[in-house]
Motif scaffolding. Structure first.
Motif, PDB file in Angstrom:
ATOM      1  N   VAL A 183       0.834  -1.202   0.000  1.00 43.65           N
ATOM      2  CA  VAL A 183       0.000   0.000   0.000  1.00 43.65           C
ATOM      3  C   VAL A 183       0.869   1.252   0.000  1.00 43.65           C
ATOM      4  N   LEU A 184       1.884   1.261   0.835  1.00 40.50           N
ATOM      5  CA  LEU A 184       2.775   2.415   0.896  1.00 40.50           C
ATOM      6  C   LEU A 184       3.479   2.634  -0.438  1.00 40.50           C
ATOM      7  N   ALA A 185       3.923   1.547  -1.076  1.00 44.24           N
ATOM      8  CA  ALA A 185       4.569   1.666  -2.382  1.00 44.24           C
ATOM      9  C   ALA A 185       3.609   2.233  -3.420  1.00 44.24           C
ATOM     10  N   ALA A 186       2.353   1.802  -3.377  1.00 42.53           N
ATOM     11  CA  ALA A 186       1.357   2.311  -4.319  1.00 42.53           C
ATOM     12  C   ALA A 186       1.100   3.795  -4.086  1.00 42.53           C
ATOM     13  N   ARG A 187       1.000   4.199  -2.838  1.00 47.29           N
ATOM     14  CA  ARG A 187       0.778   5.614  -2.521  1.00 47.29           C
ATOM     15  C   ARG A 187       1.955   6.475  -2.970  1.00 47.29           C
ATOM     16  N   GLU A 188       3.169   5.989  -2.741  1.00 51.63           N
ATOM     17  CA  GLU A 188       4.350   6.747  -3.144  1.00 51.63           C
ATOM     18  C   GLU A 188       4.411   6.894  -4.658  1.00 51.63           C
ATOM     19  N   LEU A 189       4.038   5.841  -5.385  1.00 50.30           N
ATOM     20  CA  LEU A 189       4.006   5.897  -6.839  1.00 50.30           C
ATOM     21  C   LEU A 189       3.000   6.943  -7.309  1.00 50.30           C
ATOM     22  N   VAL A 190       1.799   6.906  -6.754  1.00 50.14           N
ATOM     23  CA  VAL A 190       0.770   7.857  -7.164  1.00 50.14           C
ATOM     24  C   VAL A 190       1.190   9.290  -6.824  1.00 50.14           C
ATOM     25  N   ASP A 191       1.783   9.492  -5.659  1.00 48.81           N
ATOM     26  CA  ASP A 191       2.255  10.833  -5.292  1.00 48.81           C
ATOM     27  C   ASP A 191       3.302  11.345  -6.284  1.00 48.81           C
ATOM     28  N   ARG A 192       4.221  10.471  -6.683  1.00 53.51           N
ATOM     29  CA  ARG A 192       5.274  10.884  -7.608  1.00 53.51           C
ATOM     30  C   ARG A 192       4.703  11.260  -8.976  1.00 53.51           C
ATOM     31  N   VAL A 193       3.780  10.442  -9.453  1.00 56.14           N
ATOM     32  CA  VAL A 193       3.184  10.711 -10.765  1.00 56.14           C
ATOM     33  C   VAL A 193       2.328  11.972 -10.715  1.00 56.14           C
ATOM     34  N   ALA A 194       1.584  12.146  -9.630  1.00 58.23           N
ATOM     35  CA  ALA A 194       0.742  13.336  -9.493  1.00 58.23           C
ATOM     36  C   ALA A 194       1.576  14.609  -9.421  1.00 58.23           C
ATOM     37  N   ALA A 195       2.746  14.537  -8.772  1.00 54.37           N
ATOM     38  CA  ALA A 195       3.593  15.714  -8.589  1.00 54.37           C
ATOM     39  C   ALA A 195       4.104  16.268  -9.914  1.00 54.37           C
TER      40      ALA A 195
END
Length: 236
Positions: A183-195
């Protein structure tokens, strides 16, 4: 139980969770999850849920696989492809265990129609995979990771000792360290792409995250009421 680090302040995930906080609480408070937590959930309701969930996870894995093919980073592609495989492997392990425990036959399982809510949710993810941008697809996928971890952890917190709990396997699956790390890896991925996305794309991501979270509530509600097709009576 695992405690996930807080999302980065101001990041997409923190904002998306804040926007859907009321809905997240409504999911935890849904009668299905309340009954699952205290062990009073009726066998037939859980069986209905397990059958729908197995069918949903196939569509979820397909959406993850589509995202993996569009990732521009090898590590991200590997994570998404691994998550797709994991969804199917876990579906087989967890669901096969309950099928054996409940003594379900293939005929009983095949006799349960795919519910309108299950079909709608999987169709939404497949549509995102076909028509939406990579960032929006990731946002649509995220709630299935995050909401399940949140619900599983909340149930474990409220229940405490789950030894002998009729739904121990389900609770431990979604409240353990390994799933928390995913879950944490998925959240970090989404945050990076959104940024690195523009404002318009980020708003589309928020909309996709919200809609998929709504489908999470609808999916559990469909299991609770053992949702059927209201049109079935016209086709008998």
């Amino acid at each position: 139980m695992s405690t996930l680090p807080a999302p980065p302040a101001g990041g997409f995930c923190a904002q998306a969770w804040e926007r859907t906080a009321g809905l997240q609480q409504a999911i935890v408070d849904h009668p299905f999850n309340k009954a699952l937590a205290d062990g009073s959930l009726q066998r037939d309701v859980f069986v209905f849920y397990i059958v729908q969930d197995a069918r949903y996870l196939v569509g979820f894995a397909q959406a993850l696989s589509a995202a993996a093919t569009r990732a521009d980073d090898a590590a991200d592609a590997a994570f998404l492809a691994g998550a797709a495989q994991g969804a199917l492997v876990e579906e087989r392990r967890l669901h096969a265990g309950y099928v054996a425990e409940f003594g379900l036959t293939d005929e009983e399982i095949s006799g349960v129609d795919t519910s309108p809510s299950c079909l709608a949710y999987t169709s939404y993810l497949r549509a995102c995979a076909l028509t939406e941008s990579y960032p929006v697809l990731l946002a649509a996928i995220l709630p299935c990771f995050w909401v399940y971890q949140y619900v599983g952890s909340k149930i474990l917190d409220a229940t405490g000792d789950i030894e002998g709990h009729p739904y121990k396997a389900w609770i431990t699956t979604y409240a353990d360290d390994e799933f928390a790390e995913a879950v944490l890896a998925a959240r970090e991925l989404v945050d990076r792409v959104a940024a690195r996305s523009d404002d318009a794309t980020r708003e589309q991501m928020f909309a996709a995250f919200t809609r998929a979270t709504e489908y999470e509530w609808v999916f559990w509600n469909g299991a609770w009421v053992k949702e059927t097709w209201p049109t079935a009576k016209f086709l008998a």
